[in-house]
Design a protein around this motif. Sequence first.
Motif, PDB file in Angstrom:
ATOM      1  N   ARG A 133       0.829  -1.207   0.000  1.00  0.00           N
ATOM      2  CA  ARG A 133       0.000   0.000   0.000  1.00  0.00           C
ATOM      3  C   ARG A 133       0.861   1.254   0.000  1.00  0.00           C
ATOM      4  N   ASN A 134       1.864   1.286   0.854  1.00  0.00           N
ATOM      5  CA  ASN A 134       2.708   2.479   0.954  1.00  0.00           C
ATOM      6  C   ASN A 134       3.439   2.764  -0.359  1.00  0.00           C
ATOM      7  N   LYS A 135       3.969   1.721  -0.981  1.00  0.00           N
ATOM      8  CA  LYS A 135       4.704   1.914  -2.234  1.00  0.00           C
ATOM      9  C   LYS A 135       3.759   2.307  -3.365  1.00  0.00           C
ATOM     10  N   LEU A 136       2.585   1.674  -3.396  1.00  0.00           N
ATOM     11  CA  LEU A 136       1.616   1.982  -4.444  1.00  0.00           C
ATOM     12  C   LEU A 136       1.091   3.400  -4.317  1.00  0.00           C
ATOM     13  N   LEU A 137       0.773   3.798  -3.089  1.00  0.00           N
ATOM     14  CA  LEU A 137       0.275   5.153  -2.889  1.00  0.00           C
ATOM     15  C   LEU A 137       1.335   6.188  -3.221  1.00  0.00           C
ATOM     16  N   GLU A 138       2.566   5.912  -2.839  1.00  0.00           N
ATOM     17  CA  GLU A 138       3.638   6.858  -3.150  1.00  0.00           C
ATOM     18  C   GLU A 138       3.771   7.039  -4.663  1.00  0.00           C
ATOM     19  N   TYR A 139       3.679   5.928  -5.384  1.00  0.00           N
ATOM     20  CA  TYR A 139       3.805   6.006  -6.837  1.00  0.00           C
ATOM     21  C   TYR A 139       2.605   6.708  -7.465  1.00  0.00           C
ATOM     22  N   THR A 140       1.400   6.285  -7.100  1.00  0.00           N
ATOM     23  CA  THR A 140       0.212   6.849  -7.746  1.00  0.00           C
ATOM     24  C   THR A 140      -0.005   8.305  -7.363  1.00  0.00           C
ATOM     25  N   GLN A 141       0.270   8.656  -6.110  1.00  0.00           N
ATOM     26  CA  GLN A 141       0.071  10.037  -5.696  1.00  0.00           C
ATOM     27  C   GLN A 141       1.079  10.973  -6.338  1.00  0.00           C
ATOM     28  N   THR A 142       2.179  10.419  -6.816  1.00  0.00           N
ATOM     29  CA  THR A 142       3.187  11.235  -7.492  1.00  0.00           C
ATOM     30  C   THR A 142       2.938  11.310  -8.995  1.00  0.00           C
ATOM     31  N   ASN A 143       2.417  10.246  -9.582  1.00  0.00           N
ATOM     32  CA  ASN A 143       2.381  10.130 -11.033  1.00  0.00           C
ATOM     33  C   ASN A 143       1.014  10.276 -11.686  1.00  0.00           C
ATOM     34  N   ALA A 144      -0.078  10.161 -10.909  1.00  0.00           N
ATOM     35  CA  ALA A 144      -1.408  10.297 -11.519  1.00  0.00           C
ATOM     36  C   ALA A 144      -1.579  11.676 -12.151  1.00  0.00           C
ATOM     37  N   VAL A 145      -0.978  12.692 -11.533  1.00  0.00           N
ATOM     38  CA  VAL A 145      -1.120  14.055 -12.037  1.00  0.00           C
ATOM     39  C   VAL A 145      -0.576  14.200 -13.458  1.00  0.00           C
ATOM     40  N   ASP A 146       0.385  13.357 -13.839  1.00  0.00           N
ATOM     41  CA  ASP A 146       0.938  13.445 -15.191  1.00  0.00           C
ATOM     42  C   ASP A 146      -0.100  13.058 -16.241  1.00  0.00           C
ATOM     43  N   PHE A 147      -0.949  12.081 -15.924  1.00  0.00           N
ATOM     44  CA  PHE A 147      -2.027  11.732 -16.845  1.00  0.00           C
ATOM     45  C   PHE A 147      -3.074  12.837 -16.878  1.00  0.00           C
ATOM     46  N   ILE A 148      -3.372  13.402 -15.715  1.00  0.00           N
ATOM     47  CA  ILE A 148      -4.411  14.432 -15.647  1.00  0.00           C
ATOM     48  C   ILE A 148      -3.995  15.688 -16.401  1.00  0.00           C
ATOM     49  N   LYS A 149      -2.739  16.073 -16.269  1.00  0.00           N
ATOM     50  CA  LYS A 149      -2.259  17.299 -16.914  1.00  0.00           C
ATOM     51  C   LYS A 149      -1.680  17.058 -18.305  1.00  0.00           C
ATOM     52  N   GLY A 150      -1.767  15.809 -18.783  1.00  0.00           N
ATOM     53  CA  GLY A 150      -1.378  15.532 -20.165  1.00  0.00           C
ATOM     54  C   GLY A 150       0.099  15.341 -20.402  1.00  0.00           C
ATOM     55  N   LYS A 151       0.884  15.250 -19.332  1.00  0.00           N
ATOM     56  CA  LYS A 151       2.308  14.974 -19.535  1.00  0.00           C
ATOM     57  C   LYS A 151       2.516  13.541 -20.010  1.00  0.00           C
ATOM     58  N   LYS A 152       1.571  12.681 -19.640  1.00  0.00           N
ATOM     59  CA  LYS A 152       1.505  11.330 -20.181  1.00  0.00           C
ATOM     60  C   LYS A 152       0.115  11.163 -20.786  1.00  0.00           C
ATOM     61  N   ASP A 153       0.034  10.351 -21.838  1.00  0.00           N
ATOM     62  CA  ASP A 153      -1.215  10.211 -22.583  1.00  0.00           C
ATOM     63  C   ASP A 153      -2.039   9.063 -22.006  1.00  0.00           C
ATOM     64  N   ILE A 154      -3.179   9.387 -21.407  1.00  0.00           N
ATOM     65  CA  ILE A 154      -4.015   8.350 -20.802  1.00  0.00           C
ATOM     66  C   ILE A 154      -4.567   7.411 -21.861  1.00  0.00           C
ATOM     67  N   ASN A 155      -4.631   7.850 -23.113  1.00  0.00           N
ATOM     68  CA  ASN A 155      -5.146   7.009 -24.193  1.00  0.00           C
ATOM     69  C   ASN A 155      -4.060   6.183 -24.870  1.00  0.00           C
ATOM     70  N   SER A 156      -2.832   6.366 -24.414  1.00  0.00           N
ATOM     71  CA  SER A 156      -1.709   5.606 -24.977  1.00  0.00           C
ATOM     72  C   SER A 156      -1.552   4.290 -24.218  1.00  0.00           C
ATOM     73  N   ASP A 157      -1.635   3.181 -24.934  1.00  0.00           N
ATOM     74  CA  ASP A 157      -1.448   1.885 -24.284  1.00  0.00           C
ATOM     75  C   ASP A 157      -0.032   1.745 -23.744  1.00  0.00           C
ATOM     76  N   ASP A 158       0.918   2.413 -24.381  1.00  0.00           N
ATOM     77  CA  ASP A 158       2.300   2.348 -23.892  1.00  0.00           C
ATOM     78  C   ASP A 158       2.418   3.055 -22.537  1.00  0.00           C
ATOM     79  N   ASP A 159       1.887   4.276 -22.445  1.00  0.00           N
ATOM     80  CA  ASP A 159       1.977   5.019 -21.189  1.00  0.00           C
ATOM     81  C   ASP A 159       1.186   4.317 -20.087  1.00  0.00           C
ATOM     82  N   TRP A 160      -0.015   3.848 -20.432  1.00  0.00           N
ATOM     83  CA  TRP A 160      -0.814   3.136 -19.431  1.00  0.00           C
ATOM     84  C   TRP A 160      -0.151   1.810 -19.051  1.00  0.00           C
ATOM     85  N   GLY A 161       0.457   1.153 -20.017  1.00  0.00           N
ATOM     86  CA  GLY A 161       1.155  -0.104 -19.725  1.00  0.00           C
ATOM     87  C   GLY A 161       2.310   0.109 -18.768  1.00  0.00           C
ATOM     88  N   THR A 162       3.049   1.187 -18.941  1.00  0.00           N
ATOM     89  CA  THR A 162       4.150   1.488 -18.024  1.00  0.00           C
ATOM     90  C   THR A 162       3.629   1.745 -16.615  1.00  0.00           C
TER      91      THR A 162
END
Length: 594
Positions: A533-562
Motif C-alpha cells: 500500500r505504501n509503495k503503491l500510494l507513493e507512486y500513484t500520488q506522485t504520477n497520476a497528475v501526469d495523466f491528468i495534466k497531459g504529460k503522459k497520454d491516458i489514451n496511450s497503451d504504452d503510457d498506461w502499460g508502463t
Amino acid sequence: MKFKHVKKLLSLTLCGVMAAGLLSGCGGGGASSDTSFTMWIYQGADASYYTDYADNPVVQYLTSQTWGEEDKKIDLEFWVPAAGTAADSYSTMMGSGDYPDILDMSISDSPKILYEQGIILDLTPYVEEYMPNYTAYLEAHPEMKSWALTNIDGEEKYLHVMSFNEDYGYTYCGYQYRRDWIVKYGTNPVTGAAFTGGYTDPSDPDSWEDDVVFPSGGTDPVYISDWEWMFEIFEKAYADLGIDDSYCISMYYPGFSWTGDLCSCFGGGNFAFYEDANGKVQYGGVTDSARAYLECLNNWYEKGWLDPDFNERTSDMFYAIDDTSVRQGKVGMWCGMQAELGGRLDQGDEYTDGIYVAGCALPMNDIYGTDACKNVAPDCIMTGTALNGTGYAITSAAEDKDIATLLTMIDYLYSEDGARLASLGLTPEEMEAIGTSFYSDNGIPDGTYTMGDDGRYKLVEAIQNDAGGLRTAATLDKFPHLQLVTSIDEGYAPTYEHSMELWIQYKNTAQIQGTPITNNMEQDDIDIMDDARNKLLEYTQTNAVDFIKGKKDINSDDDWGTWCKTQEKYNYQKALEAAQPYADQYEIDPTAAQ
C-alpha cells in the motif's frame, strides 16, 4: 438523570462478581484506587471556546459525578497536539513509549497491532463485567460486533471501545454547486427555455425554489454528463462576471483520494484495496475504472474546468481545498460542509450576492471508459457506516489504574440518558449542579435543545444556525459514546435536508481499510499489505497528475502499460492473496446498521 438505575445495575453486577470470588478486580491484578487518567485526542475543540478539552462542559459534569460501587470520581487530563501536528505527535508518542492512559485511535495502527506490541490492553473482562449498556447495544446490533471485536489467536477480544451512531445519519460534507448560476445562466436542455427561481423569503437561506431540470431528466444531477453540462454553464457565469482566475472544480492534490469517492464513480472501487461485489479483494490503481477516471479528469483539465493548480493546493483531502476561492464565490462546484449550503455564503458582494448552494450525490459515469465502467453506483466512499470514529483504547500506562471505574463511567454514555448527555450537552439543572456558565456565555443559556411534541429532542435555533464549532464544543464528540441521530430533530428546512440526503445516496460497501478485514490480520499479512500500500500510494500520488495534466497520454497503451507494470513491481498481487482469506472470514456490511 438515571444514576440510581445505573448504580443499581452495577451493584447487581458487582455482587455477582464478588460472589464468584473475583472481588472488585477483573482480569487479574485486583482493583486500584487510582482514577486519574490521561487521554490523547488527535484534535481538540474550536480554540475560540476552550483550549483544554477538560473544560468541555460534559467532561466537567462527568468528572463531577461518582461512579462504580465505591462512588469514585474520575479525573481526566487531555493531551491535544497543536493543529496540523497530530500525526507527528502520535509518532513521537509511539516512538518514545510515553503513552497516555486512553488513546484516541483516529490515526493509529489497528488495535491488533497495538495489542501485539504490548501498547494497549485486553479490555474483554472489563467490558463484559462493567459495560452492560455497551454490550447490550452490540447484542441489539450484531452486524456491528465484528467492528468492536478483534480476533487474537482464534479468540475474539475487546481491545478498544467504539463510538456508534444510534442510526445512520447525515454526513458533514459532500459535493455542492452554485445552483443560482444554473438558474441565471442555464436553459432547459429539452425546451431551451430559461430557468426561473430564487428565494421566496430573502431572510431565509433555505427558502429557494426553481424549475431547474438536468439533462438526465430530473431536478438533481445524476451522471457525469450532468456535471459537465453544469461546467459549461459555470463558464458562462465566469464570462459574465469577469472571473478569470477560477475554475469549475478542484481535486485533492494527487488528483484522487485513496478512499474512493469521485474515482469510485467510474465502475466502483478506489486507487487502493477494496472488496468487490463478489467478495474478492481487488487493487484499483490498475483497473479500467482508474483509467476512465483519469481520462475524465484529463478532459476536464484540457477544457479548463479542473483547477489548473489543484496539485499545488492544500493537503486537505475533502472540504477545505482552496477554501478562499470558494468563499469568494468564484468556484462552481466543490466538496463542502453543511454550513455552506443554501444562502449561507452570501456576503452581499459581487460574486456571492444571491448565492444558493445545493448539495448533490456522487455522479455515475456515463461517458468515459468501457461499458463496465459506466452506469455503476460508487461503492467506496469516505462516509457511509454506523460507526462514529475508530474507537478508543486503554494503554499499558493504565495497567495498574482503576480501569473498572473508568469503564463504568464510559458505559453510562451508551445508556439512553448518557447518550443524550454526550450528544446534546447539559440540561439547565446539570449546568447549575456544576456551576458552568459555558452555555449562557455562548448564547444558549437553556442548553442546546428542547423536547418536541413528537418525543424527539429539538435543537434550539442558535445551534441549528451555528456555522462554527459551538455544537461540538457544547457536546462530547471526543470521547466514546452512543451518538443520537434519529432521536434528534435537527430542524432542517426541506431544501437543506434534501441536499444532505443526496450526500448519502450511495453507501460505502467496498472499503476494507480500517474494517475487520484489515483489523484482524496477522502481523505478517499486515506487513505485506502495508508494504504494498505504501509503495503503491507513493507512486500513484506522485504520477497520476501526469495523466491528468497531459504529460503522459491516458489514451496511450504504452503510457498506461508502463503505469500498470510499475505497480506490479510493488507486489499488489501478493497483498491481494494475503487479504483474501480475511475477506472470506469476515462478511463486512458497513451499511447493515443504517
